[in-house]
Write an enzyme that holds these catalytic residues in place. Structure first.
Site, PDB file in Angstrom:
ATOM      1  N   SER A   1     -12.969  41.501 -21.549  1.00 53.63           N
ATOM      2  CA  SER A   1     -13.486  40.213 -22.034  1.00 53.63           C
ATOM      3  C   SER A   1     -13.823  40.199 -23.526  1.00 53.63           C
ATOM      4  O   SER A   1     -14.114  39.142 -24.082  1.00 53.63           O
ATOM      5  CB  SER A   1     -14.728  39.830 -21.242  1.00 53.63           C
ATOM      6  OG  SER A   1     -14.378  39.512 -19.915  1.00 53.63           O
TER       7      SER A   1
ATOM      8  N   LYS B   1     -12.243  37.559 -25.697  1.00 53.83           N
ATOM      9  CA  LYS B   1     -12.756  36.201 -25.862  1.00 53.83           C
ATOM     10  C   LYS B   1     -13.343  35.973 -27.261  1.00 53.83           C
ATOM     11  O   LYS B   1     -13.492  34.829 -27.683  1.00 53.83           O
ATOM     12  CB  LYS B   1     -13.816  35.926 -24.800  1.00 53.83           C
ATOM     13  CG  LYS B   1     -13.292  35.887 -23.368  1.00 53.83           C
ATOM     14  CD  LYS B   1     -14.397  35.564 -22.395  1.00 53.83           C
ATOM     15  CE  LYS B   1     -13.896  35.403 -20.974  1.00 53.83           C
ATOM     16  NZ  LYS B   1     -13.443  36.671 -20.354  1.00 53.83           N
TER      17      LYS B   1
ATOM     18  N   SER C   1     -19.219  34.674 -20.100  1.00 54.06           N
ATOM     19  CA  SER C   1     -17.861  35.201 -20.204  1.00 54.06           C
ATOM     20  C   SER C   1     -16.934  34.567 -19.160  1.00 54.06           C
ATOM     21  O   SER C   1     -16.230  35.259 -18.404  1.00 54.06           O
ATOM     22  CB  SER C   1     -17.873  36.730 -20.021  1.00 54.06           C
ATOM     23  OG  SER C   1     -16.618  37.284 -20.344  1.00 54.06           O
TER      24      SER C   1
END
Length: 669
Positions: A342, A345, A406
Site C-alpha cells: 500500500s 498509494k 488505505s
C-alpha cells in the site's frame, strides 16, 4: 633665325653661299645683273645688317646657308657689280653670313668643297657657320656645327662703291624649308675650285670652334632575337637595386645574412605591429566572462565533533534515511526492486494533488462514487472503505480515505476520476516516477495490491521528500484517525507509531509478497529550527510464527523504523559552522582575479557526530557584478541541501574591480 653678310674682299662682290639642299635644287641659276634689284629675302626674314665697306667697296649679299629652298632657286645667281647699290634687306633677317670667295673671286658652293678641304658639317641644328682659316693658300671650308652661333666676318682689303648690292629675286621669294636630318643621306663632297684662280687669303674666324660629331649608334638586334653581326644579345632588364646603383654610380651592397635579416625585419615589422594593435583592441573590447563564486577550500566541509553516529538499521530487507536539508543518513541492504504493497498509494496521492492541487483548508471538487467502487467495497481480501454508488465526496475526503485506512477501492476510484481509465492513470504514475529519478520503480496499479508494483527504499525516499513538501498531504498523513462528513469513520493503520513524539507518518503497507513496508517521517528541532527526518523501510518479513495478511510483518517494520527515528532524533545537534566576517570564498572574474567574500552573520547547521557537512557558495537573487564596492552582498553560503538547508548572505571584503588591461590582453579563452 639670323643671317650675317660678310664684307667684300679686294673690292669684289660677295657671292652668296649655297645651302646643301639648295645647291642641289638650283643648279644653273644665275645671279642678277649689275644694277638690278636683288630679290627680297624670304618671308621669315626679320632684319639684315650690312657690314661696313672696306676701301670704299660695297658689301655684296650672301645667300643664307639655312635657306634651303632659296639656295636651290638662286644657285647660279651672280653678285652685283661693284659700285652698284646693294639690294634691300630681307624682311626677317637679323644676321647674314657670306662664305668667302675663292682665289678666282668667286664664292665656294655651300654644298660642295674643294678636294682636300674639310667637309662642312650639315646638321639640322646648325644656325650659324664659322669661316675656317686658309690652309696652304686655299680658303678653308666653313665649319657648320650645331653649336655655332655666329660666323665672324672677314674684313675686305679694299671695298669699292660703298653701296650694298640689292637683294636677289630668290631672296625676296624664299620660303621656310625645314632642315634635313643628318641621319639621312650622307652629305655630298664639295666641288673643287676652278683652276687658274689664285686663292684669296681668308682670315681666321674670330671664335674658332671645333666639335667632334657624335659616333653613329650601333645597330642592335631585335628584342628577343639573335645577335646581328656578332653583336652580343641584349642583357635582361636590371633589378631595381642594380638600376639604382647604375644611376647613382654606386654598386649594390653585397648580400649578407645580416642584410637579409634586416630586410625581412623592415618588411614584416609593420605588419606584425598592425596585427598586435588589432589583437590588443580586440582583447580590450571583448565581453568579459561571467563572474563566479568559489568557496575557499578550508570552508568547503565541516565535520561535527563527537563519536561517529551509528544508525540502528534493520537486520533484513532494505532501508534508507535522511534529514531533510542536512544530508543523507545512509542506506541499508541490497537495492533491488521489491513489492511496495500500500505504500504505492503515496504515488497515487502525489499524482492527484499534482493534477488537481489543493490549498490548505480547501476541499476541492466532489467525486461521485460509481458502481465499481461500491462492488470493491465488499471485498474481503484487501483493505477497503464502505462506499455506495451515487455518493459524493470531496477530493480532500477521498484522499483521507486513500491514505488513512488505505482503501484500495478509493485509490481506483480516484484513478478513474482523474484519467478515465486505470491504465491511463498508471501511465501517469510511472511518468512521475521518472521525473523524480525513481529509476528502479514500476507501477502497475494505483493501490499497490498487485505484487508487480515494485520499488526500492532509495526510490521511495525520493518520493517521500517530494510529496512531503505538499502541506495538504502532510496534514492528512499525520492524522491517526478522521471522520468524513456523510461517510465512515477512518482509523489509521499507523496509529501506534503516530502516537510517538515527533512522528509524522507517512504510510504503511503490508502483503504476503511485500511483507511489511513503511514510508516514515519525523521531526526534530535544534538550533531553533525544525528539521524533518525521512526514511523508507521495505521487505520486512516476520519469521517467528504465522503471519496472516502480513500483520506481524507490518508490526515488525514499524518497530525497526521507530528505532531509527529515535536514534536520529537523539543524535541530531546544531553548531556554528561559520562565524560572521570569516572569509568563505572568492569572486573570480574569469581572468585570474579573485576578490574575497565574507559571511555577513553566523551560520549554524544541524548534523550528527562525525558527519561531514558540505558547504556551497552560490549566487543570490542578483547576479554577481563585475564592479562593486566592499560590503556588497554577492551570494549565499549554504550548508546542507534541500528545503531544510541553512543559508547566510556573503559580501565583498574589498572593492570588486574589472580585470586589468594586462589581464584582458593575455586572455586566451
Amino acid at each position: 633665325m639670323f643671317r650675317a653678310v660678310r664684307p667684300e674682299a679686294d673690292g669684289g662682290a660677295e657671292t652668296p653661299a649655297k645651302d646643301a639642299k639648295g645647291a642641289d635644287d638650283a643648279k644653273g641659276a644665275k645671279a642678277p645683273a649689275k644694277g638690278e634689284d636683288v630679290p627680297a629675302d624670304r618671308a621669315t626674314s626679320v632684319f639684315r645688317t650690312v657690314r661696313p665697306e672696306a676701301d670704299g667697296a660695297a658689301e655684296a649679299p650672301a645667300k643664307g646657308a639655312d635657306d634651303a629652298k632659296g639656295a636651290d632657286d638662286a644657285k647660279a645667281a651672280k653678285a652685283p657689280a661693284k659700285g652698284e647699290d646693294a639690294p634691300a634687306d630681307q624682311a626677317t633677317a637679323v644676321f647674314r653670313a657670306v662664305r668667302p670667295k675663292g682665289d678666282d673671286g668667286s664664292e665656294a658652293k655651300g654644298a660642295e668643297a674643294a678636294k682636300g678641304e674639310d667637309t662642312p658639317a650639315d646638321r639640322a641644328t646648325a644656325v650659324f657657320g664659322a669661316v675656317s682659316p686658309k690652309k696652304n693658300g686655299k680658303a678653308a671650308a666653313s665649319v657648320d656645327q650645331p653649336t655655332e652661333l655666329l660666323k665672324a666676318p672677314e674684313a675686305e682689303p679694299g671695298g669699292k662703291g660703298g653701296k650694298t648690292p640689292a637683294e636677289s629675286d630668290s631672296e625676296r621669294t624664299s620660303q621656310f624649308v625645314p632642315l634635313k636630318s643628318l641621319d639621312g643621306a650622307p652629305a655630298k663632297p664639295e666641288k673643287q675650285e676652278k683652276p687658274g684662280k689664285p686663292e684669296k687669303a681668308a682670315k681666321a674666324p674670330a671664335i674658332p670652334v671645333s666639335v667632334t660629331p657624335p659616333a653613329p649608334p650601333k645597330a642592335q638586334p631585335p628584342k628577343g632575337g639573335p645577335a646581328v653581326d656578332g653583336a652580343a644579345a641584349p642583357a635582361q632588364p636590371a633589378a631595381p637595386l642594380d638600376l639604382l646603383a647604375q644611376l647613382t654610380n654606386t654598386p649594390p651592397p653585397p648580400e649578407t645574412p645580416a642584410r637579409n635579416a634586416m630586410r625581412r625585419v623592415k618588411i614584416y615589422a609593420p605588419l606584425v605591429v598592425l596585427l598586435l594593435i588589432v589583437f590588443c583592441a580586440v582583447q580590450a573590447f571583448r565581453p568579459l566572462p561571467d563572474t563566479k563564486l568559489s568557496i575557499a577550500s578550508a570552508k568547503a566541509t565541516f565535520t561535527f565533533e563527537g563519536q561517529k553516529f551509528d544508525m540502528p538499521w534493520p537486520g533484513e530487507g532494505q532501508a534508507a534515511a535522511m534529514v531533510q536539508g542536512v544530508g543523507s543518513l545512509g542506506t541499508y541492504g541490497e537495492e533491488k526492486p521489491v513489492p511496495t504493497a500500500s505504500v504505492a498509494k503515496v504515488m497515487t496521492a502525489y499524482v492527484i494533488l499534482k493534477n488537481h492541487p489543493l490549498q490548505k483548508g480547501d476541499k476541492g471538487p466532489d467525486i461521485e462514487v460509481d458502481a465499481e467502487a461500491e462492488q470493491e467495497a465488499k471485498s474481503q481480501d484487501e483493505s477497503r472503505v464502505p462506499l455506495t454508488k451515487g455518493e459524493k465526496f470531496s477530493e480532500y475526503d477521498m484522499l483521507q480515505m486513500l491514505l488513512i485506512p488505505s482503501g484500495n477501492n478509493a485509490a481506483r476510484l480516484l484513478a478513474r476520476w482523474d484519467a478515465k481509465t486505470r491504465d491511463a492513470f498508471v501511465a501517469k504514475m510511472n511518468d512521475a516516477a521518472k521525473e523524480l529519478g525513481m529509476s528502479k520503480t514500476t507501477y502497475t496499479d494505483p493501490s499497490g495490491f498487485d505484487k508487480t508494483t515494485v520499488s526500492t527504499a532509495v526510490d521511495q525516499l525520493k518520493l517521500a521528500e517530494a510529496v512531503m513538501k505538499n502541506e495538504v498531504f502532510r496534514e492528512i498523513v499525520a492524522k491517526p484517525n478522521a471522520d468524513v462528513p456523510g461517510g465512515p469513520h477512518l482509523n489509521n493503520n499507523n496509529d501506534t507509531l503516530l502516537l510517538k513524539v515527533g512522528v509524522l507518518g507517512i504510510k504503511t503497507g503490508s502483503s504476503t509478497p511485500a511483507g511489511g513496508t513503511l514510508m516514515w517521517a519525523a521531526k526534530r528541532t535544534v538550533g531553533g529550527k525544525e528539521h524533518m527526518i525521512l526514511g523508507a523501510t521495505m521487505d520486512q518479513h516476520f519469521k517467528g510464527g504465522p503471519d496472516p495478511n502480513a500483520e506481524n510483518s507490518l508490526l515488525m517494520v514499524k518497530n525497526v523504523s521507530y528505532k531509527m527515528i529515535k536514534a536520529v532524533q537523539d543524535s541530531l545537534t546544531s553548531v556554528t559552522i561559520v562565524k560572521k566576517g570569516d572569509v568563505v570564498g572568492y569572486v573570480e572574474d574569469g581572468l585570474g582575479g579573485k576578490t574575497p567574500v565574507v559571511a555577513t552573520k553566523d551560520l549554524t547547521g544541524a548534523g550528527w557526530p562525525g558527519m561531514a557537512a558540505k558547504l556551497t557558495l552560490g549566487k543570490g537573487a542578483k547576479p554577481v557584478p563585475h564592479e562593486a564596492k566592499a560590503g556588497t552582498e554577492v551570494g549565499e553560503l549554504t550548508v546542507g541541501s534541500g528545503t531544510g538547508a541553512m543559508k547566510v548572505p556573503v559580501a565583498l571584503q574589498k572593492n570588486l574591480v574589472e580585470p586589468s588591461f594586462g589581464a584582458k590582453l593575455t586572455r586566451l579563452g
